[in-house]
Design an enzyme around this catalytic site. Sequence first.
Site, PDB file in Angstrom:
ATOM      1  N   ASP A  81       3.297   3.838  11.133  1.00 31.10           N
ATOM      2  CA  ASP A  81       3.693   3.093   9.942  1.00 31.10           C
ATOM      3  C   ASP A  81       3.771   4.089   8.728  1.00 31.10           C
ATOM      4  O   ASP A  81       3.234   5.346   8.834  1.00 31.10           O
ATOM      5  CB  ASP A  81       2.750   2.019   9.728  1.00 31.10           C
ATOM      6  CG  ASP A  81       3.199   1.001   8.608  1.00 31.10           C
ATOM      7  OD1 ASP A  81       4.478   1.024   8.111  1.00 31.10           O
ATOM      8  OD2 ASP A  81       2.482   0.178   8.245  1.00 31.10           O
ATOM      9  N   LYS A  82       4.107   3.745   7.681  1.00 37.20           N
ATOM     10  CA  LYS A  82       4.008   4.461   6.283  1.00 37.20           C
ATOM     11  C   LYS A  82       3.115   3.542   5.196  1.00 37.20           C
ATOM     12  O   LYS A  82       3.568   2.430   5.402  1.00 37.20           O
ATOM     13  CB  LYS A  82       5.313   5.244   5.920  1.00 37.20           C
ATOM     14  CG  LYS A  82       6.237   4.312   5.375  1.00 37.20           C
ATOM     15  CD  LYS A  82       6.137   4.490   3.722  1.00 37.20           C
ATOM     16  CE  LYS A  82       6.994   3.391   3.079  1.00 37.20           C
ATOM     17  NZ  LYS A  82       7.043   3.385   1.692  1.00 37.20           N
ATOM     18  N   HIS A  83       2.744   4.280   4.414  1.00 37.97           N
ATOM     19  CA  HIS A  83       2.278   3.469   3.022  1.00 37.97           C
ATOM     20  C   HIS A  83       2.699   4.365   1.937  1.00 37.97           C
ATOM     21  O   HIS A  83       2.645   5.688   1.693  1.00 37.97           O
ATOM     22  CB  HIS A  83       0.716   3.404   3.293  1.00 37.97           C
ATOM     23  CG  HIS A  83       0.118   2.754   1.899  1.00 37.97           C
ATOM     24  ND1 HIS A  83       0.398   1.320   1.757  1.00 37.97           N
ATOM     25  CD2 HIS A  83      -0.139   3.291   0.922  1.00 37.97           C
ATOM     26  CE1 HIS A  83      -0.251   1.348   0.445  1.00 37.97           C
ATOM     27  NE2 HIS A  83      -0.608   2.277  -0.023  1.00 37.97           N
ATOM     28  N   SER A  84       3.254   3.660   0.925  1.00 36.78           N
ATOM     29  CA  SER A  84       3.689   4.083  -0.312  1.00 36.78           C
ATOM     30  C   SER A  84       2.677   3.668  -1.543  1.00 36.78           C
ATOM     31  O   SER A  84       2.073   2.619  -1.404  1.00 36.78           O
ATOM     32  CB  SER A  84       5.005   3.756  -0.764  1.00 36.78           C
ATOM     33  OG  SER A  84       5.279   4.056  -2.109  1.00 36.78           O
ATOM     34  N   THR A 121       7.222  -4.738  -1.432  1.00 41.57           N
ATOM     35  CA  THR A 121       8.115  -4.641  -0.266  1.00 41.57           C
ATOM     36  C   THR A 121       8.401  -6.119   0.030  1.00 41.57           C
ATOM     37  O   THR A 121       9.266  -6.698   0.531  1.00 41.57           O
ATOM     38  CB  THR A 121       7.697  -3.784   0.944  1.00 41.57           C
ATOM     39  OG1 THR A 121       7.603  -2.455   0.361  1.00 41.57           O
ATOM     40  CG2 THR A 121       8.453  -4.114   2.025  1.00 41.57           C
ATOM     41  N   ARG A 169     -12.859  -5.097  -8.130  1.00 34.32           N
ATOM     42  CA  ARG A 169     -12.566  -3.889  -8.863  1.00 34.32           C
ATOM     43  C   ARG A 169     -11.473  -4.202  -9.808  1.00 34.32           C
ATOM     44  O   ARG A 169     -11.300  -3.477 -10.901  1.00 34.32           O
ATOM     45  CB  ARG A 169     -11.924  -3.016  -7.903  1.00 34.32           C
ATOM     46  CG  ARG A 169     -13.269  -2.376  -6.787  1.00 34.32           C
ATOM     47  CD  ARG A 169     -12.601  -1.681  -5.718  1.00 34.32           C
ATOM     48  NE  ARG A 169     -11.644  -0.486  -6.238  1.00 34.32           N
ATOM     49  CZ  ARG A 169     -10.564  -0.188  -5.222  1.00 34.32           C
ATOM     50  NH1 ARG A 169     -10.323  -0.847  -4.331  1.00 34.32           N
ATOM     51  NH2 ARG A 169      -9.655   0.948  -6.032  1.00 34.32           N
ATOM     52  N   SER A 184      -9.491   1.435   0.656  1.00 37.53           N
ATOM     53  CA  SER A 184      -8.724   0.227   0.575  1.00 37.53           C
ATOM     54  C   SER A 184      -7.488   0.209   1.495  1.00 37.53           C
ATOM     55  O   SER A 184      -7.183  -0.489   2.230  1.00 37.53           O
ATOM     56  CB  SER A 184      -8.390  -0.286  -1.103  1.00 37.53           C
ATOM     57  OG  SER A 184      -7.728  -1.410  -1.077  1.00 37.53           O
ATOM     58  N   LYS A 188      -6.914  -1.392   5.693  1.00 32.63           N
ATOM     59  CA  LYS A 188      -5.872  -2.232   6.320  1.00 32.63           C
ATOM     60  C   LYS A 188      -4.779  -1.552   7.309  1.00 32.63           C
ATOM     61  O   LYS A 188      -4.550  -2.142   8.371  1.00 32.63           O
ATOM     62  CB  LYS A 188      -5.186  -2.618   4.965  1.00 32.63           C
ATOM     63  CG  LYS A 188      -5.785  -3.430   3.991  1.00 32.63           C
ATOM     64  CD  LYS A 188      -5.014  -4.091   2.815  1.00 32.63           C
ATOM     65  CE  LYS A 188      -4.535  -3.132   2.006  1.00 32.63           C
ATOM     66  NZ  LYS A 188      -5.413  -2.545   1.020  1.00 32.63           N
ATOM     67  N   LYS A 189      -4.955  -0.296   7.049  1.00 33.90           N
ATOM     68  CA  LYS A 189      -3.818   0.300   8.068  1.00 33.90           C
ATOM     69  C   LYS A 189      -4.420   0.572   9.548  1.00 33.90           C
ATOM     70  O   LYS A 189      -4.001   0.298  10.298  1.00 33.90           O
ATOM     71  CB  LYS A 189      -3.331   1.820   7.465  1.00 33.90           C
ATOM     72  CG  LYS A 189      -2.483   1.680   6.334  1.00 33.90           C
ATOM     73  CD  LYS A 189      -1.159   0.733   6.991  1.00 33.90           C
ATOM     74  CE  LYS A 189      -0.455   0.634   5.400  1.00 33.90           C
ATOM     75  NZ  LYS A 189       1.199   0.047   5.711  1.00 33.90           N
TER      76      LYS A 189
END
Length: 440
Positions: A81-84, A121, A169, A184, A188-189
Amino acid sequence: MPLPQEIIRRKRDGEILSGAEIADFAAGLASGAWSEGQVAALAMAVFLNGMQREETVALTLAMRDSGEVLNWSSLPGPVTDKHSTGGVGDNVSLMLAPIVAACGAYVPMISGRGLGHTGGTLDKMDSIPGYQSQPDGALFARSVREAGCAIIGQTGALAPADGRFYAVRDVTGTVESIPLITASILSKKLAAGLKSLVLDVKSGNGAFMASPREARRLADSLVAVANGAGLSASALITDMNEPLASCAGNAVEVLNAVDFLTGRSRDRRLEEVTLALAAEMLLSAGIATSTREAYDRTRTALDSGQAAVCFGRMVHALGGPADFTEKAREHLPRVPVQVAVTADRDGFVGKVDTRALGIAVVELGGGRRKPEDGIDHAVGLEQILPVGSAVARGEALAVVHARTRAQADTAVTAVRGTFTIVPDKPRRRPTVLRKVAPDG
């Protein structure tokens, strides 16, 4: 078991917390044993004093283990996967997941909604009629297996400790902490059961990390902590000093993604970032052994139409129209008013206030001021001119899509103010600024 106030005191005084103390904190987050005041106090102590890498790894793993951890071991290929970190006109995920899936990987992409000036997204996918962005576990798993990818939203079962921690936060001025941002994102990932991850860390006037130095600090932290937690990860730092796509909104970005996948049109900067991330994902997942091979495979998946096929299968598997890729314009919502934002002088687009452009979309109704706000999926901006474009007085810099003429007129004024017109053509900026690997 240590008292919460003792853990808070130790971090307040700049001491290093043990793995047991951090695990106790995460358990207290998930169970409610720690009060909001205690959670806020520890968040501020970390904000002011930071965390060592080992502490951040421990917090990441503890928040991962506060809920369900997905298992994809039955899939016949690598799971990645990717995260931005977020941007404007950043619809990369919509093309990236099916491109990588078409290359033989599986991409269970758990995404978020928009907040602030950046788009989400999940909000883009919700533009598609019938699409189930919050499916049950069985449908999610089936969609990943059948289509190779699925873009959905986080459920409360994944990393619930992080959900509570972030909410505190968000209202206590402690969001901008590198260790807490890192934990954080990665908790999740990791809960999503990935074997590899590529991080897209944005830098520029439309990014949360505006300066290259801030972006590098976050990228270094994310890559080091992910690998420390057992997740193979690398990062690309990419430019967000202007929108990636030539549009900003929800339905307009989905249409842009379909046009990209089918080859109807492709924005240059968007293509560069998407293929760079796709190649990095193939390398990270072990599908390609060299950068050249990775680029060749992603280009073939895109130009052959296989990526578009994967996207269509994903949409249909999750409840969307079977012919969505072929008839996206017919299925996506529209607004009745479209007004051009015109230039007030001749010249070149010298720069764009990207954050302000994102805020203009929010003001149209295409984003949220508060997490609970609803949004209008059809509004937004299209035909946004990239930096360096020649423009004559009276020509369009962008086109506003709005519900009413009054909303459009307000947006036109705001959007025009985001563009700076200069007499000479500016130098082209690179889109991919640098790679951050585990070895530095």
